[in-house]
Design a protein around this motif. Structure first.
Motif, mmCIF file in Angstrom:
data_model
loop_
_atom_site.group_PDB
_atom_site.id
_atom_site.type_symbol
_atom_site.label_atom_id
_atom_site.label_comp_id
_atom_site.label_asym_id
_atom_site.label_seq_id
_atom_site.Cartn_x
_atom_site.Cartn_y
_atom_site.Cartn_z
ATOM 1 N N SER A 115 51.137 -4.515 5.762
ATOM 2 C CA SER A 115 50.545 -3.343 5.111
ATOM 3 C C SER A 115 50.017 -3.661 3.715
ATOM 4 O O SER A 115 48.876 -3.314 3.401
ATOM 5 C CB SER A 115 51.549 -2.191 5.079
ATOM 6 N N PHE A 141 44.920 -4.021 16.463
ATOM 7 C CA PHE A 141 45.671 -2.857 16.919
ATOM 8 C C PHE A 141 47.160 -3.095 16.798
ATOM 9 O O PHE A 141 47.620 -4.217 16.565
ATOM 10 C CB PHE A 141 45.348 -2.615 18.393
ATOM 11 N N THR A 142 47.894 -2.014 17.016
ATOM 12 C CA THR A 142 49.345 -2.099 17.073
ATOM 13 C C THR A 142 49.848 -1.739 18.481
ATOM 14 O O THR A 142 51.002 -1.999 18.812
ATOM 15 C CB THR A 142 49.944 -1.203 15.962
ATOM 16 N N HIS A 146 55.643 -12.321 11.424
ATOM 17 C CA HIS A 146 56.960 -12.100 12.050
ATOM 18 C C HIS A 146 56.888 -11.539 13.467
ATOM 19 O O HIS A 146 57.912 -11.265 14.060
ATOM 20 C CB HIS A 146 57.804 -11.166 11.186
HETATM 21 C C1 LIG Z 1 52.614 -4.549 12.135
HETATM 22 C C2 LIG Z 1 51.203 -4.275 11.755
HETATM 23 C C3 LIG Z 1 50.814 -4.143 10.412
HETATM 24 C C4 LIG Z 1 51.793 -4.012 9.276
HETATM 25 O O1 LIG Z 1 52.721 -4.950 9.101
HETATM 26 P P1 LIG Z 1 54.031 -4.667 8.217
HETATM 27 O O2 LIG Z 1 54.530 -6.039 7.981
HETATM 28 O O3 LIG Z 1 54.930 -3.810 9.028
HETATM 29 O O4 LIG Z 1 53.610 -3.989 6.958
HETATM 30 C C5 LIG Z 1 49.466 -3.993 10.126
HETATM 31 N N1 LIG Z 1 48.550 -3.964 11.108
HETATM 32 C C6 LIG Z 1 48.893 -4.048 12.406
HETATM 33 C C7 LIG Z 1 47.833 -3.992 13.443
HETATM 34 C C8 LIG Z 1 50.220 -4.197 12.771
HETATM 35 O O5 LIG Z 1 50.547 -4.256 14.068
#
Ligand SMILES: *Cc1c(COP(=O)(O)O)cnc(C)c1O
Length: 414
Positions: A94, A170-171, A224
């Protein structure tokens, strides 16, 4: 003094977490088991050093070793991804995205990202996040029929809104992202293209998802998730954007880098450069496909009917709207750890979503393969189709524990 002597309260909680990680089937798509070498580096004396600035351009003295570790991490990152420039200082995904926005956008500027219910991240324009508060998001959605990102729809939105930045990545999405098409659209409208490969960073490194390199303007990945390193992030970009990115991270958005984590990133990149990591990445995808198939064969609806990556998204709408959270709780009662997630065009709400997101990176790290995925899929389907059956949950929990002892992790710890 060792932790268990000095602070038994903290030690006990950490031991309990170790036990939880060892005895449960962990399917959180964004997590992994970092190696003991990665954790040793994270816990090293580098945690004590201040090294604001960049190698050979620091504000404090005593940075010879901090320089060496950062340069090593940068070299390995560039080699691993074939990137022209790498910044290894971002503390997490983030803040990395915040810095990237800061590098290219002014407050109020428009950007285009994936809608959050469809699979975008908070930092892709949620109204409760900096990205939606400071900047003006426009969102593309998946196609209602296919569940896929429709590149012509992305192009039409880009032409209409003339965003300064376009985010691919994406997430929660299970299909291949066409980074090349995103870059072309960005170039057509004069936007920066950010490929946020936070989830699939390890799969790209392992060669099982098409790479956004070398053509993409900026690429960000967390370290991670599938990359299996310490908590943190990595930003890579074309040489022409290197200055803007570095300035945005420091002094723009961060102070001193976490050198201990930089060291752990270097260790993780070193691991990912080994041939074993290619085999690991390929097995992650095979396992996700086997798990998706087992769930489907046992009556669970899967978004896009399968997966190309580490992730599978269960659509529980056929069982009932807003059952994502109760479903995830029922699974946890049985020792299977997942998270509830929205589905595209979510009929419930972000707080009461109708899907469950799972991933296979962790169980693949433990050595599980297709037969274990088939079994886990059966367990999950039976629990989700009978969520109030606590006797079934207890029974599966015992079987899960037995499976976990067959695939030990962190045997040297605790
Ligand atoms: C996990 C994720 C983030 C953020 O990572 P953090 O280490 O939790 O702040 C940003 N962008 C995407 C697409 C993610 O999947």
């Amino acid at each position: 003094m060792s932790l268990h002597v000095q602070d038994p309260a903290v030690h006990k909680i950490i031991q309990e977490e170790l036990h939880r990680q060892q005895t449960t089937v962990n399917l959180i798509a964004s997590e992994n088991y970092a190696s003991e070498a990665v954790m040793e580096a994270t816990g090293s004396v580098l945690t004590n050093k201040y090294s604001e600035g960049y190698p050979k351009k620091r504000y404090y003295q005593g940075n010879a070793n901090a320089d060496d570790i950062e340069l090593l991490a940068i070299e390995r990152a560039k080699e691993l991804f074939g990137a022209a420039h790498a910044n290894v200082q971002a503390l997490s995904g983030s803040p990395a995205n915040a810095a990237i926005f800061g590098a290219f956008l002014e407050p109020g500027d428009t950007f285009l990202g994936f809608t959050l219910t469809g699979g975008g991240h908070l930092t892709h324009g949620s109204h409760v996040n900096f990205s939606g508060k400071i900047y003006s998001p426009v969102h593309y959605e998946v196609d209602k029929e296919t569940g896929l990102i429709d590149m012509e729809a992305v192009r039409a939105l880009a032409k209409e809104h003339k965003p300064k930045m376009i985010i691919s990545g994406f997430t929660a999405y299970t299909r291949v992202v066409d980074f090349k098409a995103f870059q072309e659209i960005a170039e057509e409208v004069g936007a920066i293209h950010l490929a946020d490969i936070s989830h699939i960073g390890g799969l790209v490194a392992g060669g099982v998802h098409p790479s956004p390199f070398p053509f993409t303007d900026v690429v960000m990945t967390t370290t991670h998730k599938t990359l299996r390193g310490p908590r943190g992030a990595l930003i890579m970009c074309k040489e022409e954007h290197a200055k803007a990115i570095d300035k945005a991270i420091f002094p723009g958005y961060q102070g001193g880098p976490h050198d201990n984590v930089t060291a752990a990133k270097a260790v993780a990149f070193g691991e990912a450069l080994k041939p074993e990591f290619k085999a690991y990445s390929a097995q992650i995808v095979k396992n996700a496909q086997a798990l998706a198939k087992s769930l489907k064969d046992n009556g669970i609806k899967i978004l896009t009917d399968g997966t190309d990556n580490h992730m599978v998204i269960l659509d529980l709408c056929p069982i009932g709207v807003s059952l994502g959270r109760p479903g995830a709780v029922a699974l946890e009662n049985a020792g299977i750890i997942t998270n509830c997630n929205t589905v595209p065009f979510e009929p419930g709400s972000p707080f009461k979503p109708s899907g469950i997101r799972i991933g296979t990176a962790m169980m693949t790290t433990r050595g599980m393969r297709e037969p274990e995925m088939e079994q886990i899929g059966k367990w999950m389907a039976s629990i989700l189709q009978d969520m109030d059956n606590t006797a079934l949950q207890a029974q599966v929990k015992g079987e899960v524990a037995a499976l976990c002892t067959r695939f030990p992790v962190y045997e040297g710890l605790g």
